[in-house]
Design a protein around this motif. Structure first.
Motif, PDB file in Angstrom:
ATOM      1  N   UNK A 259      -0.791   4.813  12.095  1.00 50.31           N
ATOM      2  CA  UNK A 259       0.514   4.845  11.432  1.00 50.31           C
ATOM      3  C   UNK A 259       0.890   4.344  10.204  1.00 50.31           C
ATOM      4  N   UNK A 260       2.186   4.867   9.314  1.00 50.96           N
ATOM      5  CA  UNK A 260       2.069   4.979   8.234  1.00 50.96           C
ATOM      6  C   UNK A 260       3.918   4.837   7.785  1.00 50.96           C
ATOM      7  N   UNK A 261       3.967   4.507   6.967  1.00 48.97           N
ATOM      8  CA  UNK A 261       5.553   3.907   6.055  1.00 48.97           C
ATOM      9  C   UNK A 261       5.966   4.209   4.762  1.00 48.97           C
ATOM     10  N   UNK A 262       7.328   4.491   4.536  1.00 49.04           N
ATOM     11  CA  UNK A 262       7.323   4.952   3.948  1.00 49.04           C
ATOM     12  C   UNK A 262       8.854   4.841   2.926  1.00 49.04           C
ATOM     13  N   UNK A 263       9.191   4.296   1.608  1.00 55.50           N
ATOM     14  CA  UNK A 263      10.218   4.331   1.293  1.00 55.50           C
ATOM     15  C   UNK A 263      10.862   4.164  -0.132  1.00 55.50           C
ATOM     16  N   UNK A 264      11.726   5.393  -0.055  1.00 56.18           N
ATOM     17  CA  UNK A 264      12.118   5.356  -1.624  1.00 56.18           C
ATOM     18  C   UNK A 264      13.781   4.844  -2.502  1.00 56.18           C
ATOM     19  N   UNK A 265      13.157   4.588  -3.917  1.00 61.58           N
ATOM     20  CA  UNK A 265      14.246   3.104  -4.492  1.00 61.58           C
ATOM     21  C   UNK A 265      14.418   4.007  -5.371  1.00 61.58           C
ATOM     22  N   UNK A 266      15.100   5.013  -6.114  1.00 58.88           N
ATOM     23  CA  UNK A 266      14.800   4.898  -7.506  1.00 58.88           C
ATOM     24  C   UNK A 266      13.979   5.682  -7.969  1.00 58.88           C
TER      25      UNK A 266
ATOM     26  N   UNK B 252       7.633   3.160  -2.592  1.00 55.03           N
ATOM     27  CA  UNK B 252       6.229   2.113  -1.740  1.00 55.03           C
ATOM     28  C   UNK B 252       6.083   2.651  -0.632  1.00 55.03           C
ATOM     29  N   UNK B 253       5.115   2.284   0.251  1.00 58.53           N
ATOM     30  CA  UNK B 253       4.487   2.854   1.502  1.00 58.53           C
ATOM     31  C   UNK B 253       3.040   2.040   1.651  1.00 58.53           C
ATOM     32  N   UNK B 254       2.620   2.706   2.319  1.00 57.58           N
ATOM     33  CA  UNK B 254       1.710   1.398   3.593  1.00 57.58           C
ATOM     34  C   UNK B 254       1.308   1.985   4.680  1.00 57.58           C
TER      35      UNK B 254
ATOM     36  N   UNK C  52     -10.618  -1.816  12.158  1.00 56.27           N
ATOM     37  CA  UNK C  52      -8.960  -1.730  11.858  1.00 56.27           C
ATOM     38  C   UNK C  52      -8.931  -1.761  10.304  1.00 56.27           C
ATOM     39  N   UNK C  53      -8.475  -0.354   9.547  1.00 52.54           N
ATOM     40  CA  UNK C  53      -8.231   0.208   8.287  1.00 52.54           C
ATOM     41  C   UNK C  53      -7.072  -0.399   7.975  1.00 52.54           C
ATOM     42  N   UNK C  54      -6.261  -0.663   6.643  1.00 53.34           N
ATOM     43  CA  UNK C  54      -4.856  -1.429   5.963  1.00 53.34           C
ATOM     44  C   UNK C  54      -5.273  -0.683   5.012  1.00 53.34           C
ATOM     45  N   UNK C  55      -4.101  -0.172   3.914  1.00 53.90           N
ATOM     46  CA  UNK C  55      -3.352   0.510   3.003  1.00 53.90           C
ATOM     47  C   UNK C  55      -2.014   0.038   2.757  1.00 53.90           C
TER      48      UNK C  55
ATOM     49  N   UNK D  87      -0.178   2.033  -7.701  1.00 57.27           N
ATOM     50  CA  UNK D  87      -1.254   0.939  -7.141  1.00 57.27           C
ATOM     51  C   UNK D  87      -1.030   1.864  -6.029  1.00 57.27           C
ATOM     52  N   UNK D  88      -3.103   1.411  -5.454  1.00 59.88           N
ATOM     53  CA  UNK D  88      -3.410   1.149  -4.158  1.00 59.88           C
ATOM     54  C   UNK D  88      -4.032   0.034  -3.838  1.00 59.88           C
ATOM     55  N   UNK D  89      -3.822  -0.322  -2.667  1.00 60.96           N
ATOM     56  CA  UNK D  89      -5.315  -1.327  -2.020  1.00 60.96           C
ATOM     57  C   UNK D  89      -5.113  -1.298  -1.022  1.00 60.96           C
ATOM     58  N   UNK D  90      -6.879  -1.368  -0.848  1.00 56.35           N
ATOM     59  CA  UNK D  90      -7.472  -1.423   0.444  1.00 56.35           C
ATOM     60  C   UNK D  90      -8.190  -1.684   1.580  1.00 56.35           C
ATOM     61  N   UNK D  91      -8.129  -2.342   2.557  1.00 53.56           N
ATOM     62  CA  UNK D  91      -9.001  -3.235   3.077  1.00 53.56           C
ATOM     63  C   UNK D  91      -9.152  -3.030   5.028  1.00 53.56           C
ATOM     64  N   UNK D  92     -10.847  -3.527   5.194  1.00 60.36           N
ATOM     65  CA  UNK D  92     -11.561  -2.850   6.771  1.00 60.36           C
ATOM     66  C   UNK D  92     -11.606  -4.067   6.919  1.00 60.36           C
ATOM     67  N   UNK D  93     -11.322  -3.936   7.808  1.00 58.48           N
ATOM     68  CA  UNK D  93     -11.593  -5.213   8.851  1.00 58.48           C
ATOM     69  C   UNK D  93     -12.555  -4.266   9.872  1.00 58.48           C
TER      70      UNK D  93
END
Length: 387
Positions: free
Chosen positions: A250-257, A261-263, A282-285, A300-306
């Motif tokens: 699943x993923x979501x994003x929101x734009x302002x000006x 942002x997204x993840x 479980x992978x997160x970004x 800028x992006x951060x990724x983490x895998x459990x």
């Protein structure tokens, strides 16, 4: 004069309606950079005794920083009644050496033909992206930038699939995708910890399940907000049987000006031919885009895998990566960029046994940690031109 032109086209065998209603476009991207990477070893395979060797610094010219270098042809023909035929042929290549990528395929990035209805959607046949991969593209901060994006960790090495029938429908803000592959065409060699090759071409008489894959996804956009959900399953050859590699995201994003942002989150479970668990994670970004000026964009992006289980090991150090991109447009077609990333407990792109080192095998540049190392840093300065 017009009659002479029509007569000439008729003699040459050109359908008059096609001349008026068809189009073919040549397009492409050329992207190259100079890169520095530390702590790099080699891909551990049977040929080197599954030994990545000592860690070294690497200085190299690399093809594909923000985009994979490619050229392609796309065309369509209006059949009337809101229906058209279409095709895409897209070839990936290394600008550093001129060689075809995607295991030497001429049109390894995409190759499909299909028919599209303005009301009902499109059905396409050929080598294509999986539904989940396509749906997640707008929810990955670096937009699948080739150099450091951990795309295999997110979507699996089968994110492109041969022999695929795919449906794409767009209904207002909703996009629906579904696909079936009769034989994915991904083959990964034996690797340390799992000395059995994975995958193959499939489509073997009497073995219908072998190397098949399927999935689906939905994406919805409402003003500045967007969200997606998708599922992907690949049934690769493992030994004399077939395994099961499942992913849901699943993923979501929101734009302002000038910012966005997204993840997202991706669940994963792999089983071997005996249905025994070989990987669970479980992978997160999360990340953001910021348009500083009309010409300058920052990411800028951060990724983490459990990693909960990797070939029976339940105490694997969890890999993570942080990456940054500064992209400056010189014109509508040409930009220069700096891209950099730092990975912990894996190589860049989170390349490791958990990805079966598929990134390094595919790109031809190693992002495998050398012996005794637990982190890797990379930085590249490049230029990209689109045509």
């Amino acid at each position: 004069m017009a009659l002479k032109r029509m007569a000439l086209m008729s003699l040459l065998g050109w359908p008059l309606a096609t001349v008026a209603q068809s189009s073919v476009t040549l397009y492409g991207v050329i992207d190259a950079n100079v890169e520095y990477v530390n702590h790099a070893g080699v891909v551990p395979t049977a040929a080197n005794g599954f030994n990545p060797g000592p860690a070294n610094d690497a200085y190299r010219l690399t093809s594909g920083g923000l985009s994979g270098s490619r050229w392609g042809l796309r065309g369509n023909e209006d059949l009337g009644g809101g229906i058209k035929a279409l095709f895409v042929l897209e070839s990936g290549f290394g600008i550093d050496n001129g060689l075809s990528q995607q295991s030497g395929r001429l049109f390894g990035r995409q190759a499909y033909v299909g028919v599209q209805s303005s009301r009902l959607g499109m059905v396409s046949l050929g080598r294509q992206y999986t539904s989940m991969f396509e749906a997640l593209a707008n929810f990955s901060p670096t937009a699948y930038a080739t150099q450091y994006e951990p795309v295999v960790m997110q979507s699996g090495p089968n994110y492109r699939a041969d022999n695929t029938v795919k449906y794409t429908g767009k209904f207002g803000g909703l996009t629906a995708l579904a696909h079936w592959s009769f034989g994915v065409g991904v083959a990964l060699p034996a690797s340390v910890g799992f000395p059995i090759p994975i995958g193959g071409n499939g489509e073997v008489p009497g073995q219908f399940r072998r190397d098949t894959a399927y999935g689906g996804a939905l994406a919805y956009t409402f003003g500045p907000f967007a969200a997606t959900a998708g599922y992907d399953q690949w049934n690769p050859t493992i030994g004399t049987g077939t395994g099961t590699i499942k992913k849901a995201a699943v993923g979501a994003s929101y734009a302002f000006g000038p910012a966005k942002i997204m993840g997202g989150y991706r669940w994963g479970q792999n089983r071997n031919a005996a249905d025994a668990l070989i990987q669970r994670d479980d992978f997160y970004w999360v990340g953001a885009n910021y348009q500083v000026t009309p010409a300058l964009a920052l990411t800028l992006e951060y990724n983490y895998d459990d990693l909960k289980n990797l070939y029976g090991n339940t105490s694997v150090a969890n890999p993570w990566q942080i990456s940054f991109v500064a992209d400056y447009s010189l014109s509508k077609r040409t930009d220069v960029y700096v891209t950099t990333a730092y990975a912990k407990n894996a190589g860049l792109m989170l390349d490791s046994l958990a990805t079966v080192f598929a990134n390094s095998l595919s790109l031809g540049n190693s992002y495998v940690l050398g012996n005794g190392q637990s982190n890797m840093f990379g930085v590249a300065l490049g230029i990209r031109h689109k045509f």
